[in-house]
Design an enzyme around this catalytic site. Structure first.
Site, PDB file in Angstrom:
ATOM      1  N   ASP A  24     -86.510  26.537 -11.112  1.00 49.29           N
ATOM      2  CA  ASP A  24     -87.921  26.169 -11.400  1.00 49.29           C
ATOM      3  C   ASP A  24     -88.929  27.316 -11.239  1.00 49.29           C
ATOM      4  O   ASP A  24     -90.045  27.084 -10.739  1.00 49.29           O
ATOM      5  CB  ASP A  24     -88.345  24.984 -10.515  1.00 49.29           C
ATOM      6  CG  ASP A  24     -87.504  23.748 -10.739  1.00 49.29           C
ATOM      7  OD1 ASP A  24     -86.613  23.778 -11.602  1.00 49.29           O
ATOM      8  OD2 ASP A  24     -87.728  22.749 -10.036  1.00 49.29           O
ATOM      9  N   LYS A 129     -84.643  19.375 -16.011  1.00 49.96           N
ATOM     10  CA  LYS A 129     -84.371  18.294 -15.060  1.00 49.96           C
ATOM     11  C   LYS A 129     -85.650  17.495 -14.796  1.00 49.96           C
ATOM     12  O   LYS A 129     -86.722  18.075 -14.655  1.00 49.96           O
ATOM     13  CB  LYS A 129     -83.794  18.861 -13.759  1.00 49.96           C
ATOM     14  CG  LYS A 129     -84.741  19.797 -13.004  1.00 49.96           C
ATOM     15  CD  LYS A 129     -84.005  20.461 -11.859  1.00 49.96           C
ATOM     16  CE  LYS A 129     -84.860  21.349 -10.993  1.00 49.96           C
ATOM     17  NZ  LYS A 129     -85.911  20.692 -10.233  1.00 49.96           N
ATOM     18  N   CYS A 162     -87.261  21.490  -4.309  1.00 52.88           N
ATOM     19  CA  CYS A 162     -86.177  21.541  -5.304  1.00 52.88           C
ATOM     20  C   CYS A 162     -84.987  22.378  -4.850  1.00 52.88           C
ATOM     21  O   CYS A 162     -83.845  22.084  -5.199  1.00 52.88           O
ATOM     22  CB  CYS A 162     -86.732  22.016  -6.642  1.00 52.88           C
ATOM     23  SG  CYS A 162     -87.783  20.753  -7.382  1.00 52.88           S
TER      24      CYS A 162
END
Ligand code: C5J
Length: 219
Positions: A24, A129, A162
């Site tokens: 990310d 995701k 995450c």
């Protein structure tokens, strides 16, 4: 096989069965005007991850490791965003709202994409995701199994969200995980410290932690 001086003890990996996971590193988290900032965070805290991660990415590519990137985000119609996520808290802009870098955390928008300094190469998989974990509702597990990957070098943001969720998911799936301490970042200094400590505590309950220079040294 390369062995890294890590905590709680040295981490040995076979480059043939190890992937670098870059989680990310999107404008939405690390630049002003994105999702991270709408939640009231100082995004500058995450920008210091970029230079060491760019160096590690270069070393991993040179060593021939599989590199996999992830991006958190949602379909334009928000059909993959549960109301519990969409309506949580009081952000200045919600997921899907128009922002200065496009709709917040929406796939295909400028803000959703990975920062220029860490841009994936054409043959590097990018996993989209909808959740915090990289395995949930994605084909990451199948991708890694298909390539014979059993160890993950984990980087990206944010450490306690995450990165942690992914490392926990990976552990339950049998992967050995090394988290690279200066290549993961949090908006909160105390979470960065605690998040890393939690990985290596109890004899490495979730895996290992090492700084990027120790890793690059053996690559
Ligand atoms: C968050 C992430 N913090 N990538 N996402 O919402 O850690």
């Amino acid at each position: 096989m390369p062995t890294v001086d890590a905590s709680p003890y040295s981490f040995t990996f076979d480059p043939e069965s190890t992937a670098l996971l870059v989680i990310d590193m999107q404008r939405d988290f690390v630049e002003p005007g994105g999702f991270g900032e709408t939640l009231g965070n100082d995004v500058g805290k995450l920008q210091k991850v970029i230079p060491p991660l760019a160096r590690l990415l270069g070393a991993a590519r040179a060593a021939g490791l599989l590199v996999v990137h992830t991006r958190e985000g949602h379909l334009p119609d928000l059909s993959d965003c549960p109301p519990a996520k969409l309506n949580r808290g009081a952000p200045s802009m919600r997921i899907g709202d128009p922002g200065p870098k496009g709709r917040i955390l929406i796939r295909g928008e400028y803000g959703h994409d990975i920062v220029d300094d860490l841009k994936p190469l054409g043959d590097e998989p990018v996993i989209d995701k909808p959740g915090k974990g990289s395995f949930y509702a994605t084909d990451l597990g199948e991708l890694l199994a298909g390539k014979g990957v059993t160890s993950l070098i984990v980087t990206g943001v944010t450490t306690e969200v995450c990165v942690h969720t992914t490392v926990r998911e990976a552990n339950d799936r049998g992967f050995e995980c090394l988290v690279v301490s200066d290549c993961v970042g949090s908006y909160f200094d105390e979470f960065q410290e605690a998040g890393l400590a939690m990985i290596a505590a109890q004899g490495g309950i979730f895996g290992w932690v090492a700084p990027s220079d120790k890793l690059i040294e053996v690559m």
